[in-house]
Design an enzyme around this catalytic site. Structure first.
Site, mmCIF file in Angstrom:
data_model
loop_
_atom_site.group_PDB
_atom_site.id
_atom_site.type_symbol
_atom_site.label_atom_id
_atom_site.label_comp_id
_atom_site.label_asym_id
_atom_site.label_seq_id
_atom_site.Cartn_x
_atom_site.Cartn_y
_atom_site.Cartn_z
ATOM 1 C CG ASP A 176 -1.938 0.951 1.348
ATOM 2 O OD1 ASP A 176 -1.606 2.067 0.787
ATOM 3 O OD2 ASP A 176 -2.686 0.514 1.841
ATOM 4 C CG HIS A 177 3.580 4.450 -3.310
ATOM 5 N ND1 HIS A 177 3.909 4.235 -2.074
ATOM 6 C CD2 HIS A 177 3.626 4.165 -4.545
ATOM 7 C CE1 HIS A 177 5.184 4.746 -3.041
ATOM 8 N NE2 HIS A 177 5.102 4.737 -4.361
ATOM 9 N NE ARG A 178 -3.685 3.980 1.163
ATOM 10 C CZ ARG A 178 -5.358 4.237 1.982
ATOM 11 N NH1 ARG A 178 -6.530 4.276 1.590
ATOM 12 N NH2 ARG A 178 -4.683 2.252 1.990
#
Ligand code: COA
Length: 277
Positions: free
Chosen positions: A183-185
């Site tokens: 998850d790039h967040r």
């Protein structure tokens, strides 16, 4: 899965691990333990190596709860199992406290129960990180979909012997393809690359160092972190990491314990970034 794919900004980092020595160790281990009736597949070693990698890169052992990032200090590892009724994800609880043999036996039991449709909801809950191993079926690479609220998942494809350059000559090595979706967040690209590189290195080097006995039990914990940076705001989160103290692990993570008075260290000054371990 469709919702996870649509809602989570996925990035997949690919790598491969040289498991030549590990495979030789696995074959030997299976010969030694033939009478026990436990068959160790690469999955058990992957679970052990993933736990060690999560300890080094704890961001990947977390979940998003609104604006909060909950970093877990326990290691419940799920593995995707293909069943006649579709995909299910049984969970090996406290994998850090189990030996490879214990993990192999439990994974086989859970996979059997999964295929028979006999898994209880508790056996599929509370995972921190998932492994999806398609190596027994085939294929070279794939992009696994994150199993929310987890923030990363490891895909594993079929290993094959390939000629690898060792600085002087090409040598036949057994290479295992890995694909980490994250998850790039929560996980930056550099962190994702470091995670999978470290995992690959561990798998390549773990055979001689393998411990068969389970290590001593430790109290599982979770840590709550607030997010407060520009990148987080851009993707709809408000706060960047600042340690707020400790919260107890979910009930499913550990047996009930007597309440202790709060420790002084529970209230900390906000830190700019979570400490790496
Ligand atoms: N490379 C080469 N061979 C592999 C391998 C790999 N990465 N992984 C497993 N194998 C081999 C095993 O050693 C075994 O060989 P053998 O029969 O000669 O001893 C064979 O493949 C079958 O292994 P498998 O039954 O798959 O055991 P496992 O422990 O590796 O995996 C499950 C167990 C439950 C994960 C697996 O059976 C399964 O269901 N995988 C599907 C996961 C899935 O559907 N993912 C998609 C999610 S979107």
């Amino acid at each position: 899965l469709a919702r996870n794919w649509a809602m989570i900004p996925h990035v997949t980092q690919f790598d491969e691990a040289d498991i030549t020595a590990l495979e030789a160790h696995r074959v030997k281990l299976n010969q030694q333990n033939e009478k026990l009736g436990i068959k160790v597949t690469i999955l058990a070693f992957l679970i052990k190596a993933v736990v060690d990698t999560l300890k080094k890169y704890p961001e990947a052992n977390s979940s998003l709860d609104g604006d909060n990032l909950v970093v877990k200090h326990y290691y419940h590892i799920g593995f995707a199992a293909d069943t006649p009724n579709g995909l299910v994800v049984p969970v090996i609880r406290d994998a850090d406290r189990k030996s490879v043999l214990e993990i192999a036996r439990e994974a086989a039991e859970l996979a059997k129960k999964a295929r028979e449709g006999k898994l209880s909801p508790a056996e599929m809950q509370g995972g921190c990180f998932t492994i999806s191993s398609l190596g027994g079926i085939g294929g070279t690479k794939f992009t696994p979909i994150i199993n929310a609220p987890e923030v990363a998942i490891l895909g594993v494809s079929r290993s094959e012997i390939r000629p690898m350059w060792n600085g002087k000559a090409f040598a036949p090595r057994l290479m295992l393809p890995l694909s980490l979706s994250y998850d790039h967040r929560v996980v930056d690209g550099a962190a994702g690359a470091r995670f999978v590189t470290y995992l690959s290195q561990l798998l390549s080097e773990m055979a001689p160092a393998m411990k068969v006995a389970a290590p001593a039990r430790k109290k599982p914990q979770t840590r709550l972190i607030k997010w407060q940076d520009e990148r987080a705001k851009r993707v709809g989160l408000q706060n960047r990491p600042a340690a707020l103290g400790s919260i107890p692990s979910p009930k499913v993570a550990a047996p009930a314990r007597k309440k202790k008075p709060a420790r002084k260290s529970a209230v900390r000054k906000p830190a700019k970034k979570p400490k790496k371990r």
